[in-house]
Design a protein around this motif. Sequence first.
Motif, PDB file in Angstrom:
ATOM      1  N   SER A 135       0.835  -1.184   0.000  1.00  0.00           N
ATOM      2  CA  SER A 135       0.000   0.000   0.000  1.00  0.00           C
ATOM      3  C   SER A 135       0.876   1.241   0.000  1.00  0.00           C
ATOM      4  O   SER A 135       2.105   1.153   0.122  1.00  0.00           O
ATOM      5  CB  SER A 135      -0.931  -0.005   1.220  1.00  0.00           C
ATOM      6  OG  SER A 135      -1.789   1.121   1.223  1.00  0.00           O
ATOM      7  N   ILE A 136       0.245   2.415  -0.157  1.00  0.00           N
ATOM      8  CA  ILE A 136       0.923   3.702  -0.039  1.00  0.00           C
ATOM      9  C   ILE A 136       0.140   4.553   0.952  1.00  0.00           C
ATOM     10  O   ILE A 136      -1.039   4.301   1.216  1.00  0.00           O
ATOM     11  CB  ILE A 136       1.057   4.420  -1.401  1.00  0.00           C
ATOM     12  CG1 ILE A 136      -0.316   4.679  -2.017  1.00  0.00           C
ATOM     13  CG2 ILE A 136       1.944   3.630  -2.342  1.00  0.00           C
ATOM     14  CD1 ILE A 136      -0.263   5.459  -3.324  1.00  0.00           C
ATOM     15  N   VAL A 137       0.804   5.567   1.494  1.00  0.00           N
ATOM     16  CA  VAL A 137       0.199   6.372   2.553  1.00  0.00           C
ATOM     17  C   VAL A 137      -1.145   6.943   2.133  1.00  0.00           C
ATOM     18  O   VAL A 137      -2.110   6.943   2.897  1.00  0.00           O
ATOM     19  CB  VAL A 137       1.170   7.502   2.961  1.00  0.00           C
ATOM     20  CG1 VAL A 137       0.472   8.519   3.854  1.00  0.00           C
ATOM     21  CG2 VAL A 137       2.379   6.918   3.670  1.00  0.00           C
ATOM     22  N   GLU A 138      -1.242   7.436   0.881  1.00  0.00           N
ATOM     23  CA  GLU A 138      -2.443   8.134   0.436  1.00  0.00           C
ATOM     24  C   GLU A 138      -3.677   7.231   0.315  1.00  0.00           C
ATOM     25  O   GLU A 138      -4.802   7.723   0.286  1.00  0.00           O
ATOM     26  CB  GLU A 138      -2.201   8.787  -0.926  1.00  0.00           C
ATOM     27  CG  GLU A 138      -1.112   9.847  -0.923  1.00  0.00           C
ATOM     28  CD  GLU A 138       0.259   9.271  -1.220  1.00  0.00           C
ATOM     29  OE1 GLU A 138       1.110   9.978  -1.778  1.00  0.00           O
ATOM     30  OE2 GLU A 138       0.475   8.079  -0.892  1.00  0.00           O
ATOM     31  N   PHE A 165       0.080  -4.190   6.414  1.00  0.00           N
ATOM     32  CA  PHE A 165       0.250  -3.385   5.213  1.00  0.00           C
ATOM     33  C   PHE A 165       1.703  -2.907   5.143  1.00  0.00           C
ATOM     34  O   PHE A 165       2.285  -2.533   6.168  1.00  0.00           O
ATOM     35  CB  PHE A 165      -0.683  -2.171   5.223  1.00  0.00           C
ATOM     36  CG  PHE A 165      -2.137  -2.516   5.085  1.00  0.00           C
ATOM     37  CD1 PHE A 165      -2.704  -2.713   3.832  1.00  0.00           C
ATOM     38  CD2 PHE A 165      -2.940  -2.651   6.208  1.00  0.00           C
ATOM     39  CE1 PHE A 165      -4.046  -3.042   3.702  1.00  0.00           C
ATOM     40  CE2 PHE A 165      -4.279  -2.964   6.096  1.00  0.00           C
ATOM     41  CZ  PHE A 165      -4.837  -3.173   4.841  1.00  0.00           C
ATOM     42  N   LEU A 166       2.254  -2.912   3.931  1.00  0.00           N
ATOM     43  CA  LEU A 166       3.639  -2.495   3.719  1.00  0.00           C
ATOM     44  C   LEU A 166       3.659  -1.105   3.093  1.00  0.00           C
ATOM     45  O   LEU A 166       3.095  -0.898   2.020  1.00  0.00           O
ATOM     46  CB  LEU A 166       4.372  -3.491   2.816  1.00  0.00           C
ATOM     47  CG  LEU A 166       4.227  -4.982   3.147  1.00  0.00           C
ATOM     48  CD1 LEU A 166       5.017  -5.820   2.154  1.00  0.00           C
ATOM     49  CD2 LEU A 166       4.658  -5.273   4.575  1.00  0.00           C
ATOM     50  N   LEU A 167       4.349  -0.156   3.741  1.00  0.00           N
ATOM     51  CA  LEU A 167       4.396   1.211   3.241  1.00  0.00           C
ATOM     52  C   LEU A 167       5.801   1.794   3.336  1.00  0.00           C
ATOM     53  O   LEU A 167       6.627   1.352   4.151  1.00  0.00           O
ATOM     54  CB  LEU A 167       3.438   2.120   4.034  1.00  0.00           C
ATOM     55  CG  LEU A 167       1.948   1.819   3.980  1.00  0.00           C
ATOM     56  CD1 LEU A 167       1.528   0.948   5.156  1.00  0.00           C
ATOM     57  CD2 LEU A 167       1.122   3.087   3.974  1.00  0.00           C
ATOM     58  N   ASN A 172       5.680  12.535  -2.485  1.00  0.00           N
ATOM     59  CA  ASN A 172       5.284  13.936  -2.354  1.00  0.00           C
ATOM     60  C   ASN A 172       4.617  14.103  -0.993  1.00  0.00           C
ATOM     61  O   ASN A 172       3.432  13.832  -0.838  1.00  0.00           O
ATOM     62  CB  ASN A 172       4.345  14.336  -3.490  1.00  0.00           C
ATOM     63  CG  ASN A 172       4.012  15.808  -3.472  1.00  0.00           C
ATOM     64  OD1 ASN A 172       4.522  16.560  -2.633  1.00  0.00           O
ATOM     65  ND2 ASN A 172       3.165  16.238  -4.384  1.00  0.00           N
ATOM     66  N   LYS A 173       5.368  14.542  -0.018  1.00  0.00           N
ATOM     67  CA  LYS A 173       4.867  14.610   1.352  1.00  0.00           C
ATOM     68  C   LYS A 173       3.758  15.637   1.519  1.00  0.00           C
ATOM     69  O   LYS A 173       2.992  15.566   2.473  1.00  0.00           O
ATOM     70  CB  LYS A 173       6.016  14.920   2.310  1.00  0.00           C
ATOM     71  CG  LYS A 173       7.104  13.870   2.317  1.00  0.00           C
ATOM     72  CD  LYS A 173       8.223  14.236   3.262  1.00  0.00           C
ATOM     73  CE  LYS A 173       9.345  13.206   3.220  1.00  0.00           C
ATOM     74  NZ  LYS A 173      10.453  13.564   4.118  1.00  0.00           N
ATOM     75  N   THR A 174       3.679  16.597   0.598  1.00  0.00           N
ATOM     76  CA  THR A 174       2.667  17.638   0.731  1.00  0.00           C
ATOM     77  C   THR A 174       1.274  17.154   0.332  1.00  0.00           C
ATOM     78  O   THR A 174       0.286  17.828   0.609  1.00  0.00           O
ATOM     79  CB  THR A 174       3.036  18.854  -0.132  1.00  0.00           C
ATOM     80  OG1 THR A 174       3.121  18.447  -1.504  1.00  0.00           O
ATOM     81  CG2 THR A 174       4.368  19.431   0.305  1.00  0.00           C
TER      82      THR A 174
END
Length: 411
Positions: A135-138, A165-167, A172-174
């Motif tokens: 997964s990704i943070v978003e 979940f793997l992240l 793009n932190k913004t």
Amino acid sequence: MRIRIKAEVFCTLLLLMALGTLLYTLFRPTTKQDVQPLHKPKKLKTPPPTTASAKKYYDSKIRVGKAKLLSEIYNAGVDSEEVKATIPTVVTQPPFDFQQYLKGKDHRNFSLLINQPNKCTKPSGDTFLLIVVKSIVEEFDRRESVRKTWGKEGMVNGVRVRRVFLLGIPRNKTTVSLWESLMQQESHYYKDILLWDFLDTFFNLTLKEIHFLNWAEAFCRNVKFIFKGDADVFVNVENLIHFLQNHNASDDLFVGDIINHAKPIRSKKSKYYIPETMYGLGMYPSYAGGGGFLMSGVTMKKLANACKEVELFPIDDVFLGMCLQRINLKPVLHEGFKTFGITKPSAAPNLQTFDPCFYRDLMVVHSLKAAEIWLMWNLLHSQQPPCSQKQRIKKPFRWKKKKPFQFPPHF
């Protein structure tokens, strides 16, 4: 009579003089100070910047790849013409910087920012199946969809199922403000987040592969089986468990949608482009499509050690195939893994592929939206099964053999 005519002439002259004065007033040349609009016009453009704002903007360094958004520039009070003259032309970058990758490819040990050390120990009882999702943070909505449907933790068909979940760090932190705090809160609530401090990019998925294997070997050594897949897949966990209960957990197992005899893509326009300098062979080893695959805990431990001896490769599916080749284990193809989605047969255009009957006898189906996963899960677990025994999909579509033509008897 004479006096009346003179009065009319006099009035006519006065009217002519008034008309002439009015015409002169209307058509004489005017200056900007003479024109006073009745209403202030609407401002279509932002007024010129003040000295302070202009100095602040021009003192800032605008570099390629870090140029401000136009909305931010307008808010700073800079005219659009000044923007065009100030922002340099953005140079098109290649899809992947192989030189930079080769320089840093030996850096394969990154810190674990969020850990779940007790995932496979509490509550008591051996973990039969560990569900591992990239997964990704978003993508909180996709993680939530997995948690509430096929990725539920607990007892399923008499065995214990767990989930992680793997992240990595968002590129793009913004895009997600306060993402670190949000991840900490999500991890505290669900206790299923593993977060490492490498950038979460397509070509860093290999880092997720090796870091998960190292984590599983350290914190989940007693797991019997592992399913690893993407967040946009639908998984029939009951079918996975039924399949795994017929296998010995002490044996090697690696099952999925296996791709054989795949050749490296040499086109620079492709997302999967690999130059010959990086991989000189003409064919990849057999590997599983990354949408989802199954492996035993025994195989996980062997792969964790083998991957330490294999050079990192930017395509994670192929890299894992190289690790399988290292331990001389051939991956097994299973028809229930549809990691490229379900294709509608051309000979059956009216067939509905988004139908529970397709999913009831499958293991994994790739490329679904979060809402579709919710819908399919609820349809399959409704009190009244939507498919009869005759409707259930037992094997892929096949053309029916045509019967030889026979002439009628009276012909």
